[in-house]
Design a protein around this motif. Structure first.
Motif, PDB file in Angstrom:
ATOM      1  N   PRO A 179      51.935  41.709  51.470  1.00 27.78           N
ATOM      2  CA  PRO A 179      50.532  41.274  51.481  1.00 27.78           C
ATOM      3  C   PRO A 179      49.583  42.463  51.420  1.00 27.78           C
ATOM      4  CG  PRO A 179      51.805  40.098  53.137  1.00 27.78           C
ATOM      5  CD  PRO A 179      52.695  41.196  52.624  1.00 27.78           C
ATOM      6  N   VAL A 180      48.594  42.376  50.543  1.00 31.42           N
ATOM      7  CA  VAL A 180      47.694  43.510  50.306  1.00 31.42           C
ATOM      8  C   VAL A 180      46.302  43.225  50.844  1.00 31.42           C
ATOM      9  CG1 VAL A 180      48.948  44.284  48.266  1.00 31.42           C
ATOM     10  CG2 VAL A 180      47.069  42.651  48.005  1.00 31.42           C
ATOM     11  N   GLY A 181      45.581  44.290  51.144  1.00 27.35           N
ATOM     12  CA  GLY A 181      44.156  44.174  51.408  1.00 27.35           C
ATOM     13  C   GLY A 181      43.431  43.957  50.090  1.00 27.35           C
ATOM     14  N   LEU A 182      42.210  43.445  50.175  1.00 27.35           N
ATOM     15  CA  LEU A 182      41.465  43.101  48.966  1.00 27.35           C
ATOM     16  C   LEU A 182      40.011  43.511  49.099  1.00 27.35           C
ATOM     17  CD1 LEU A 182      41.352  41.520  46.197  1.00 27.35           C
ATOM     18  CD2 LEU A 182      40.709  39.512  47.556  1.00 27.35           C
ATOM     19  N   VAL A 183      39.537  44.320  48.151  1.00 25.46           N
ATOM     20  CA  VAL A 183      38.107  44.582  47.993  1.00 25.46           C
ATOM     21  C   VAL A 183      37.670  43.757  46.795  1.00 25.46           C
ATOM     22  CG1 VAL A 183      36.319  46.290  47.545  1.00 25.46           C
ATOM     23  CG2 VAL A 183      38.280  46.893  48.983  1.00 25.46           C
ATOM     24  N   HIS A 184      36.910  42.704  47.055  1.00 26.37           N
ATOM     25  CA  HIS A 184      36.572  41.701  46.042  1.00 26.37           C
ATOM     26  C   HIS A 184      35.060  41.689  45.852  1.00 26.37           C
ATOM     27  CE1 HIS A 184      36.130  37.091  45.196  1.00 26.37           C
ATOM     28  NE2 HIS A 184      36.006  37.803  44.087  1.00 26.37           N
ATOM     29  N   VAL A 185      34.609  42.061  44.652  1.00 29.39           N
ATOM     30  CA  VAL A 185      33.188  42.040  44.313  1.00 29.39           C
ATOM     31  C   VAL A 185      32.951  40.866  43.376  1.00 29.39           C
ATOM     32  CG1 VAL A 185      31.248  43.328  43.367  1.00 29.39           C
ATOM     33  CG2 VAL A 185      33.120  44.544  44.512  1.00 29.39           C
ATOM     34  N   ASP A 186      31.981  40.006  43.735  1.00 30.29           N
ATOM     35  CA  ASP A 186      31.841  38.750  42.994  1.00 30.29           C
ATOM     36  C   ASP A 186      30.574  38.046  43.460  1.00 30.29           C
ATOM     37  OD1 ASP A 186      32.429  36.265  41.629  1.00 30.29           O
ATOM     38  OD2 ASP A 186      34.563  36.584  41.965  1.00 30.29           O
ATOM     39  N   ALA A 187      30.061  37.148  42.635  1.00 30.70           N
ATOM     40  CA  ALA A 187      29.007  36.243  43.093  1.00 30.70           C
ATOM     41  C   ALA A 187      29.599  35.066  43.852  1.00 30.70           C
ATOM     42  CB  ALA A 187      28.201  35.730  41.903  1.00 30.70           C
ATOM     43  N   HIS A 188      30.901  34.812  43.633  1.00 30.41           N
ATOM     44  CA  HIS A 188      31.559  33.630  44.195  1.00 30.41           C
ATOM     45  C   HIS A 188      32.799  34.048  44.969  1.00 30.41           C
ATOM     46  CE1 HIS A 188      29.822  32.861  40.114  1.00 30.41           C
ATOM     47  NE2 HIS A 188      29.146  31.946  40.799  1.00 30.41           N
ATOM     48  N   THR A 189      33.163  33.279  45.975  1.00 33.13           N
ATOM     49  CA  THR A 189      34.332  33.630  46.767  1.00 33.13           C
ATOM     50  C   THR A 189      35.642  33.290  46.062  1.00 33.13           C
ATOM     51  OG1 THR A 189      34.382  31.473  47.907  1.00 33.13           O
ATOM     52  CG2 THR A 189      33.071  33.249  48.926  1.00 33.13           C
ATOM     53  N   ASP A 190      35.601  32.377  45.101  1.00 34.00           N
ATOM     54  CA  ASP A 190      36.801  31.954  44.351  1.00 34.00           C
ATOM     55  C   ASP A 190      37.905  31.472  45.281  1.00 34.00           C
ATOM     56  OD1 ASP A 190      35.378  32.610  42.122  1.00 34.00           O
ATOM     57  OD2 ASP A 190      36.540  34.387  41.610  1.00 34.00           O
ATOM     58  N   THR A 191      37.488  30.701  46.285  1.00 33.97           N
ATOM     59  CA  THR A 191      38.447  30.150  47.249  1.00 33.97           C
ATOM     60  C   THR A 191      38.419  28.623  47.255  1.00 33.97           C
ATOM     61  OG1 THR A 191      36.766  30.406  48.979  1.00 33.97           O
ATOM     62  CG2 THR A 191      38.429  32.164  48.776  1.00 33.97           C
ATOM     63  N   GLY A 192      37.990  28.025  46.155  1.00 29.70           N
ATOM     64  CA  GLY A 192      38.041  26.573  46.062  1.00 29.70           C
ATOM     65  C   GLY A 192      39.477  26.082  46.075  1.00 29.70           C
ATOM     66  N   ASP A 193      39.652  24.807  46.361  1.00 31.94           N
ATOM     67  CA  ASP A 193      41.007  24.263  46.395  1.00 31.94           C
ATOM     68  C   ASP A 193      41.400  23.642  45.063  1.00 31.94           C
ATOM     69  OD1 ASP A 193      43.492  23.536  47.381  1.00 31.94           O
ATOM     70  OD2 ASP A 193      42.772  21.604  48.113  1.00 31.94           O
ATOM     71  N   ARG A 194      40.505  22.869  44.464  1.00 29.91           N
ATOM     72  CA  ARG A 194      40.812  22.264  43.176  1.00 29.91           C
ATOM     73  C   ARG A 194      39.527  21.797  42.508  1.00 29.91           C
ATOM     74  NH1 ARG A 194      45.010  18.354  43.489  1.00 29.91           N
ATOM     75  NH2 ARG A 194      45.756  19.321  45.409  1.00 29.91           N
ATOM     76  N   ALA A 195      39.606  21.619  41.191  1.00 33.54           N
ATOM     77  CA  ALA A 195      38.497  21.064  40.418  1.00 33.54           C
ATOM     78  C   ALA A 195      39.081  20.183  39.320  1.00 33.54           C
ATOM     79  CB  ALA A 195      37.634  22.163  39.814  1.00 33.54           C
ATOM     80  N   LEU A 196      38.524  19.000  39.167  1.00 30.91           N
ATOM     81  CA  LEU A 196      39.021  18.024  38.192  1.00 30.91           C
ATOM     82  C   LEU A 196      40.523  17.796  38.358  1.00 30.91           C
ATOM     83  CD1 LEU A 196      37.054  19.229  35.034  1.00 30.91           C
ATOM     84  CD2 LEU A 196      36.359  17.544  36.753  1.00 30.91           C
ATOM     85  N   GLY A 197      40.949  17.884  39.611  1.00 23.97           N
ATOM     86  CA  GLY A 197      42.355  17.645  39.930  1.00 23.97           C
ATOM     87  C   GLY A 197      43.267  18.846  39.759  1.00 23.97           C
ATOM     88  N   GLU A 198      42.732  19.966  39.263  1.00 25.63           N
ATOM     89  CA  GLU A 198      43.568  21.138  38.986  1.00 25.63           C
ATOM     90  C   GLU A 198      43.435  22.180  40.093  1.00 25.63           C
ATOM     91  OE1 GLU A 198      45.693  21.201  36.502  1.00 25.63           O
ATOM     92  OE2 GLU A 198      44.974  19.227  35.834  1.00 25.63           O
TER      93      GLU A 198
END
Length: 353
Positions: A179-198
């Motif tokens: 498991p790695v540490g993460l430096v994440h630069v973004d406007a969004h967290t990108d931690t959603g679970d699903r969209a349109l069932g995907e």
């Protein structure tokens, strides 16, 4: 016919040799522990003083193109995939445009003194042959490609592509490093679970990484987060995992050098991955992206974030979500190319001039 006859003369010329090995320059006195000569036994971007920028194969930083990462210390690799986008497509063309704009990037980082091409053997290893019609299959192809790169001991610097690609890349990276540490630069967290069932698309990569134990959640920081939301508390999941979420509004009109001092302490000596979504920057600077959000970070803050990672045990990086057709100036891709160069400059083992 004239072009065909001219080609052998070009390939045999000293200028052409500089495309692969860099120009021969006179020796100079070292400074602050730098190598003892300007010449290098490593791959070096050719100088526009000797080779015109439009000349040669369009590779990242005009470096040699290699078929594999074997024997390299670091490699630029493209992942031209945008099947996971939720708004404007086009990031599949990001790697190509970033490479083209990277012709403006030179050999040394005059601001930090970094001399990556006198320190590491670096090349462009081309693109992952993704399946544009099947996102899960593409993820498998990406994971397999990066397993080979990481297993060779090479640090990948990835040109995206949408943010979906970070999920299979981290599968490969965590397979070797844990498991790695993460430096994440973004406007969004990108931690959603699903969209349109995907469950796999560019809004879910870090949720999937948490599900599979690929991240050291106590060493995850997300910077530049902003925008409207579907829920009243959109960052609840991140906080529950132990992520540090730094909102864009908490970065407005200030230097991020103090923040990065805290981030370095948080990351410690364990492996760290950098994932930089170009939409973390304000669309005034980076309009060429698929899901722009107003009131973002500035390019100078982006430099502070990446340069602030110097000294960390960085095992991989990516720059994602450049969609060139929404920025006819090419400046978004130019910014992406420079940020990837900055990432190269902070890798372990890079010396200073």
């Amino acid at each position: 016919m004239r072009l065909l006859l001219a080609a052998p003369r070009l390939l045999a010329s000293p200028a052409a040799a500089a495309l692969c090995h860099g120009p021969r320059l006179p020796p100079t006195a070292p400074c602050r522990g730098a190598p003892r000569r300007w010449g290098s036994s490593f791959n070096v971007p050719p100088s526009a003083e000797f080779v015109a920028r439009p000349v040669g194969v369009c590779s990242m930083l005009r470096l040699p193109v290699r078929a594999s990462a074997e024997g390299l210390d670091a490699a630029f690799v493209g992942v031209p995939l945008d099947t996971g986008t939720s708004n404007r497509p086009g990031a599949r063309f990001g790697p190509r445009q970033i490479r083209a704009e990277s012709a403006m990037v030179r050999r040394y980082n005059a601001s930090t003194g970094a001399a990556p091409f006198d320190s590491l053997l670096v090349a462009d290893v081309g693109d992952v042959n993704v399946n544009l019609y099947n996102l899960p299959a593409s993820c498998s192809l990406i994971r397999e490609a990066f397993q080979k790169i990481v297993a060779s001991g090479c640090v990948p610097l990835t040109l995206g592509g949408d943010h979906t690609i970070t999920y299979p890349i981290l599968q490969a990276v965590a397979e070797k490093h844990g498991p790695v540490g993460l430096v994440h630069v973004d406007a969004h967290t990108d931690t959603g679970d699903r969209a349109l069932g995907e469950k796999i698309y560019h809004g879910t990569p870090f949720r999937r990484c948490v599900d599979e134990g690929l991240l050291d959640c106590s060493r995850v920081v997300q910077i530049g987060i902003r925008g409207s939301s579907y829920a009243p508390d959109p960052y609840k999941y991140c906080r529950e995992q132990g992520f540090r979420v730094v909102l864009a509004e908490d970065c407005w009109l200030k230097s991020l050098v103090p923040l990065m001092a805290e981030v370095r302490q948080q990351m410690g000596a364990k492996p760290v991955y950098i994932s930089f979504d170009i939409d973390g920057l304000d669309p005034a600077y980076a309009p060429g992206t698929g899901t722009p959000e107003i009131a973002g970070l500035t390019p100078s803050q982006a430099l502070e974030i990446i340069r602030g990672c110097k000294g960390l045990n960085i095992v991989g990086c990516d720059l994602v979500e450049v969609a060139p057709m929404y920025d006819v100036s090419g400046n978004t891709a130019l910014l992406g190319a420079n940020l990837l160069f900055e990432m190269l400059c902070v890798l372990p083992g890079v010396k200073t001039m």
